[in-house]
Every structure is written in C-alpha cells, then in structure tokens.
Design a protein around this motif. Sequence first.
Motif, PDB file in Angstrom:
ATOM      1  N   UNK A  66       0.834  -1.204   0.000  1.00  0.00           N
ATOM      2  CA  UNK A  66       0.000   0.000   0.000  1.00  0.00           C
ATOM      3  C   UNK A  66       0.870   1.256   0.000  1.00  0.00           C
ATOM      4  N   UNK A  67       1.896   1.257   0.828  1.00  0.00           N
ATOM      5  CA  UNK A  67       2.772   2.427   0.917  1.00  0.00           C
ATOM      6  C   UNK A  67       3.480   2.685  -0.405  1.00  0.00           C
ATOM      7  N   UNK A  68       4.041   1.635  -1.003  1.00  0.00           N
ATOM      8  CA  UNK A  68       4.747   1.805  -2.266  1.00  0.00           C
ATOM      9  C   UNK A  68       3.809   2.200  -3.400  1.00  0.00           C
ATOM     10  N   UNK A  69       2.589   1.659  -3.388  1.00  0.00           N
ATOM     11  CA  UNK A  69       1.616   2.006  -4.435  1.00  0.00           C
ATOM     12  C   UNK A  69       1.283   3.494  -4.379  1.00  0.00           C
ATOM     13  N   UNK A  70       1.030   4.003  -3.190  1.00  0.00           N
ATOM     14  CA  UNK A  70       0.729   5.425  -3.044  1.00  0.00           C
ATOM     15  C   UNK A  70       1.941   6.281  -3.404  1.00  0.00           C
ATOM     16  N   UNK A 149      17.260  -1.364  -0.981  1.00  0.00           N
ATOM     17  CA  UNK A 149      15.830  -1.285  -0.642  1.00  0.00           C
ATOM     18  C   UNK A 149      15.267   0.125  -0.616  1.00  0.00           C
ATOM     19  N   UNK A 150      16.060   1.088  -0.180  1.00  0.00           N
ATOM     20  CA  UNK A 150      15.556   2.462  -0.078  1.00  0.00           C
ATOM     21  C   UNK A 150      15.532   3.181  -1.422  1.00  0.00           C
ATOM     22  N   UNK A 151      16.202   2.612  -2.445  1.00  0.00           N
ATOM     23  CA  UNK A 151      16.287   3.286  -3.742  1.00  0.00           C
ATOM     24  C   UNK A 151      15.461   2.605  -4.832  1.00  0.00           C
ATOM     25  N   UNK A 152      15.109   1.341  -4.626  1.00  0.00           N
ATOM     26  CA  UNK A 152      14.502   0.557  -5.702  1.00  0.00           C
ATOM     27  C   UNK A 152      13.217   1.190  -6.227  1.00  0.00           C
ATOM     28  N   UNK A 153      12.305   1.562  -5.338  1.00  0.00           N
ATOM     29  CA  UNK A 153      11.026   2.117  -5.780  1.00  0.00           C
ATOM     30  C   UNK A 153      11.211   3.494  -6.408  1.00  0.00           C
ATOM     31  N   UNK A 154      12.228   4.269  -5.936  1.00  0.00           N
ATOM     32  CA  UNK A 154      12.546   5.548  -6.572  1.00  0.00           C
ATOM     33  C   UNK A 154      12.980   5.322  -8.016  1.00  0.00           C
ATOM     34  N   UNK A 155      13.830   4.329  -8.226  1.00  0.00           N
ATOM     35  CA  UNK A 155      14.356   4.052  -9.562  1.00  0.00           C
ATOM     36  C   UNK A 155      13.248   3.646 -10.522  1.00  0.00           C
ATOM     37  N   UNK A 156      12.320   2.820 -10.049  1.00  0.00           N
ATOM     38  CA  UNK A 156      11.206   2.398 -10.907  1.00  0.00           C
ATOM     39  C   UNK A 156      10.290   3.589 -11.204  1.00  0.00           C
ATOM     40  N   UNK A 157      10.056   4.429 -10.212  1.00  0.00           N
ATOM     41  CA  UNK A 157       9.208   5.611 -10.427  1.00  0.00           C
ATOM     42  C   UNK A 157       9.844   6.556 -11.441  1.00  0.00           C
ATOM     43  N   UNK A 158      11.159   6.747 -11.359  1.00  0.00           N
ATOM     44  CA  UNK A 158      11.860   7.587 -12.341  1.00  0.00           C
ATOM     45  C   UNK A 158      11.684   7.020 -13.748  1.00  0.00           C
ATOM     46  N   UNK A 233      11.011  -7.155  -9.652  1.00  0.00           N
ATOM     47  CA  UNK A 233      10.242  -8.296  -9.192  1.00  0.00           C
ATOM     48  C   UNK A 233       9.670  -8.104  -7.800  1.00  0.00           C
ATOM     49  N   UNK A 234       9.571  -6.841  -7.374  1.00  0.00           N
ATOM     50  CA  UNK A 234       9.091  -6.549  -6.021  1.00  0.00           C
ATOM     51  C   UNK A 234      10.202  -6.484  -4.994  1.00  0.00           C
ATOM     52  N   UNK A 235      11.425  -6.805  -5.381  1.00  0.00           N
ATOM     53  CA  UNK A 235      12.549  -6.846  -4.437  1.00  0.00           C
ATOM     54  C   UNK A 235      13.350  -5.564  -4.416  1.00  0.00           C
ATOM     55  N   UNK A 236      14.467  -5.573  -3.699  1.00  0.00           N
ATOM     56  CA  UNK A 236      14.953  -6.712  -2.896  1.00  0.00           C
ATOM     57  C   UNK A 236      14.048  -6.977  -1.690  1.00  0.00           C
ATOM     58  N   UNK A 237      13.809  -8.240  -1.424  1.00  0.00           N
ATOM     59  CA  UNK A 237      12.836  -8.606  -0.393  1.00  0.00           C
ATOM     60  C   UNK A 237      11.449  -8.222  -0.864  1.00  0.00           C
ATOM     61  N   UNK A 238      10.768  -7.422  -0.048  1.00  0.00           N
ATOM     62  CA  UNK A 238       9.459  -6.880  -0.424  1.00  0.00           C
ATOM     63  C   UNK A 238       9.519  -5.362  -0.585  1.00  0.00           C
ATOM     64  N   UNK A 239      10.724  -4.803  -0.685  1.00  0.00           N
ATOM     65  CA  UNK A 239      10.896  -3.354  -0.559  1.00  0.00           C
ATOM     66  C   UNK A 239      10.252  -2.562  -1.687  1.00  0.00           C
ATOM     67  N   UNK A 240      10.098  -3.149  -2.882  1.00  0.00           N
ATOM     68  CA  UNK A 240       9.470  -2.414  -3.985  1.00  0.00           C
ATOM     69  C   UNK A 240       8.158  -3.058  -4.433  1.00  0.00           C
TER      70      UNK A 240
END
Length: 288
Positions: A66-70, A149-158, A233-240
């Motif tokens: 939910x957090x990453x989706x928002x 983990x702290x950068x993965x979702x930023x990279x995908x959003x970019x 793939x949602x990783x690393x772990x579940x972070x993204x």
Amino acid sequence: MNTMNNKMYSYYFLLPAAIIYFLFFLFPTLMSFFYSFTWWTLTDWEFIGFENFINFFQEPSLRIGFRNTLFFAVTATTGKVVLGLLFAVFLCSKIRNRGLLRSIVFFPVLISAIAIGIAFSVMMHPTDGIINSNLAKIGLNGPNWLGEPSLAIFSVAFTDIWRGVGIATVIFIAGIMAIPWEYREALKIDGGSSFQEFWHITLPLSRPAMNTVIILALIDGLRNFDLVWAMTGGGPGFSSDVLASIIYKQYAGGFYGLATAGNVILFLFIALIAFPVFKFINRREVDL
C-alpha cells in the motif's frame, strides 16, 4: 410513430459496441466480484465468503505494498505533470525542428513497458550499467539503484516518469494550442514578460489538460505492475512490492480466489482515490 422508430433505429448502431463492452468488460468485472468470494480453479469453485479478503489483509508485505503504491502514484504523477508542462511550453515555442523534438519526447510511449524495464535494469546495473559507469568517470560512486531497498522504488518511479511524460506532453501541447492567441498578444502589448505569460495565461488556461494528465497518471501509477516486475520483481525482499505485484505472486502461487479478492481490493482502492481527486480538481476548474 416514425420518430420512435427512428430513435430505436439509432440505438441499433450502439448494440454491437454494447455487446462487446458487456462481454469483455462488464461481465468479467462482475464475475471477478463473485469469484473473490470463492475458492476456485479452472474447473471447480466453492463459495467461502469473506475468507479470501481476510487472508489478503494478513499478507506480510501488504502494508509495504500500500505504501509503495501510493508513493509510486504520487511521485510518477507529480513528475509527469511538472515535466510534461515544461516540455509542452518549450515545444510550443518558436524553435527549430519542433516537430522532431515532439516525436522524440513522445517516442517512449510507443515502447513496451517490459522492454523499457529490462533496458533500464541493464543501465542501472551497479557495476556494468551505463549510469554508474559515467558517474565513475567524474569520480562518483553510483549506488545500487535496484538492489538498495531504499532506492529501488525511486528508480522504478523515475523510469515510469521517463516512459509516460510523452503522453502528458502531448496533452499539454493540445491544451496550450487551444488557448486563444489574442490573450498572449494583449499581454505582449502591455509589456508582459515570458514568465508572466506562463503564470497568468498558460498555466491557468491549461487547467483542463492538467486535470486530464493528473487523473490518467494517477490511475496508471496506482495500478502499475509491468515496470515493477520487469525491473525488481518486487525486491529486494518486499521493498518495492506494489499491490499489483503482490496480487500477481498470489496468482503465480495458484491462490486464484485470494488473488481475485486482491484485484477487487485494488479496484476499490483506486476508485476511492481517483474519484475524490477527479471531483476535487474539476470543482476547482469550475471555480476558476
């Protein structure tokens, strides 16, 4: 009587489209709601009530999803709106090769999201990627864009901003070109600057185009899956992980009823966010 017949005759032209809409959109949607209350396979089903929904909300990575989706939706929407507007203003100005530049900006929209995800995964490789290789040439150590983990979702959003800014730019260009030229002419006669033209004419009068970009980008960000899956793939772990990737993992694991319940929750989640935002921005447009 003839008027009634003519009216019914016109409805006949809508019938093929209505049948296609029912078969490929409305019927599958209704069946998804039904099957979300069942345990089902391709050959059998059993009604189990709200058990799928209860189990879905017990997923260990759901809060992260939910957090990453928002976060993904807000970041991607903001980037597309800001960059799309700036690109549109630039590409509506009197510059050489304006048509070519518009094509270049729009080109990423035509490429498959999976292909873009794979390409950026290679470019963001921590040691062999072109991004970190160029950073090393100027003495900088590039991070592990997709492995941290702290950068993965930023990279995908970019990456999603890069992919989707073209359609935002096209919509803004259409909105800007619809503004009557007399407004700009009057401002120039009064000695107005380019910034004043942007602030007092372009920005407020392109509000309908901005509203369209916001809604489209927001919905696209909330349901995004392909880029996330192709790059991390949602990783690393579940972070993204986002909601869509969590649902996909449930389908891949054979938990079809649980995944269907997740799709229903995602549908309601998007509706609960998108409809209030739509009403809010359209009310502001009317107020203006």
